[in-house]
Scaffold this active site. Structure first.
Site, PDB file in Angstrom:
ATOM      1  N   ASP A   1      29.872  30.577 -20.477  1.00 55.88           N
ATOM      2  CA  ASP A   1      29.870  29.160 -20.151  1.00 55.88           C
ATOM      3  C   ASP A   1      28.731  28.390 -20.817  1.00 55.88           C
ATOM      4  O   ASP A   1      28.590  27.184 -20.589  1.00 55.88           O
ATOM      5  CB  ASP A   1      29.845  28.935 -18.635  1.00 55.88           C
ATOM      6  CG  ASP A   1      28.646  29.582 -17.960  1.00 55.88           C
ATOM      7  OD1 ASP A   1      27.920  30.345 -18.619  1.00 55.88           O
ATOM      8  OD2 ASP A   1      28.439  29.330 -16.749  1.00 55.88           O
TER       9      ASP A   1
ATOM     10  N   LYS B   1      26.463  22.439 -13.164  1.00 57.64           N
ATOM     11  CA  LYS B   1      27.912  22.235 -13.200  1.00 57.64           C
ATOM     12  C   LYS B   1      28.519  22.739 -11.903  1.00 57.64           C
ATOM     13  O   LYS B   1      27.929  23.534 -11.150  1.00 57.64           O
ATOM     14  CB  LYS B   1      28.546  22.945 -14.389  1.00 57.64           C
ATOM     15  CG  LYS B   1      28.403  24.473 -14.419  1.00 57.64           C
ATOM     16  CD  LYS B   1      29.431  25.245 -13.590  1.00 57.64           C
ATOM     17  CE  LYS B   1      29.276  26.746 -13.731  1.00 57.64           C
ATOM     18  NZ  LYS B   1      30.097  27.523 -12.765  1.00 57.64           N
TER      19      LYS B   1
END
Length: 307
Positions: free
Chosen positions: A142, A16
């Site tokens: 996350d 990401k």
């Protein structure tokens, strides 16, 4: 209990970038409050997960320096799953690393989410997505995002997620020098800032939700951690990307990888080739949408989709 539904599965764990990342405060327990827009990109770790009749967790990795014990998030994810499921099976995991470490690209968190997803599939989808998210949140702020992928807004300590309209298919170059950045140290430095410049995270969130043209949204992007980063490579890579046509470039997460957004694949490829002459990690990739991580024939897919 045992769940011999499937035995082996191969799965991809995407990296990401943070299109915007801001720190907005600090809780009493010491955790920092953030606002960010996550975006998965087509750089992948690969995991081969095998359920075994022998109890316990055996993790091995393509990188000999990477810990393969309780310090590894993939190991922690497997342990959390076995404990929650109360099953007698063990698991064997081989991790092929392609996402760089200490890069701010979420490699460890994505690996953990892939382990949870893969083991759930192997055991016949015994847990709901909400339950997997609970386990994921216990592993890292996350990790839940990687159960979904695509484009998402997060706040709190990263556990409060809002899926945003997809920004998939945009050319990206990601690069990293030899130096890494300690996440705890980066957060300590954030606490020393007197007058930090905050990126337009909320403006970006609303612009994406409104479907604004991608050429218009990059002005809202940014990363507060760039203000406490001392690595020269970060500034040099960012400058190279902008000089070579990137419409936006900044560091991802707490660093030290830098990503650049390009309008076309050819410009991205030219920039990547230049960066690869100087830095150990430089790849072309693209933004991706929400992903189904399970694949039957992972060997046929490249770890990083070169444009």
């Amino acid at each position: 209990m045992t769940f011999p539904i499937m035995k082996t599965l191969e799965i991809k764990a995407p990296a990401k970038v943070n299109l915007a990342l801001d720190i907005t405060g600090k809780r009493e327990d010491g955790y920092h409050l953030l606002e960010t827009v996550f975006q998965t990109v087509s750089i992948y770790d690969k995991l081969k997960i095998t359920m075994t009749s022998e109890p316990g967790i055996k993790l091995s990795c393509s990188e000999p320096w990477l810990p393969c014990n309780e310090k590894n998030l993939a190991y922690k994810a497997a342990n959390a799953f076995l404990h929650r499921a109360e099953i007698k099976n063990g698991v064997r995991i081989f991790l092929e690393k392609k996402i760089p470490s200490q890069a701010g690209m979420g490699g460890g968190s994505s690996d953990a989410a892939a382990v949870l997803t893969g083991m759930n599939i192997l055991c016949g989808n015994i847990f709901s997505r909400d339950t997997l998210c609970e386990m994921a949140a216990s592993l890292g702020a996350d990790v839940p995002f990687f159960l979904y992928g695509g484009t998402a807004y997060a706040e709190g300590i990263g556990e409060k997620l809002e899926q945003l309209p997809s920004l998939e298919g945009i050319p990206v170059v990601a690069a990293k020098g030899k130096g890494g950045i300690s996440t705890p140290e980066a957060y300590r430095r954030i606490d020393t800032l007197d007058n930090p410049v905050h990126p337009g995270t909320q403006a970006l969130r609303e612009a994406v939700k409104a479907g604004e043209d991608t050429d218009d949204i990059w002005k809202y992007c940014g990363n507060i951690f760039e203000q406490v980063t001392e690595l020269r490579d970060v500034a040099n890579i960012r400058k190279t990307m902008l000089d070579m046509g990137a419409v936006f470039a900044c560091m991802s997460g707490s660093g030290s990888a830098v990503f650049g957004i390009f309008r076309d694949k050819n410009s991205a490829r030219i920039c990547r080739n230049k960066l690869a002459q100087r830095y150990p990690f430089a790849v072309c990739c693209e933004t991706t949408g929400k992903q189904i991580l399970h694949q039957n024939n992972l060997e046929e897919n490249e770890c990083s989709k070169e444009l």
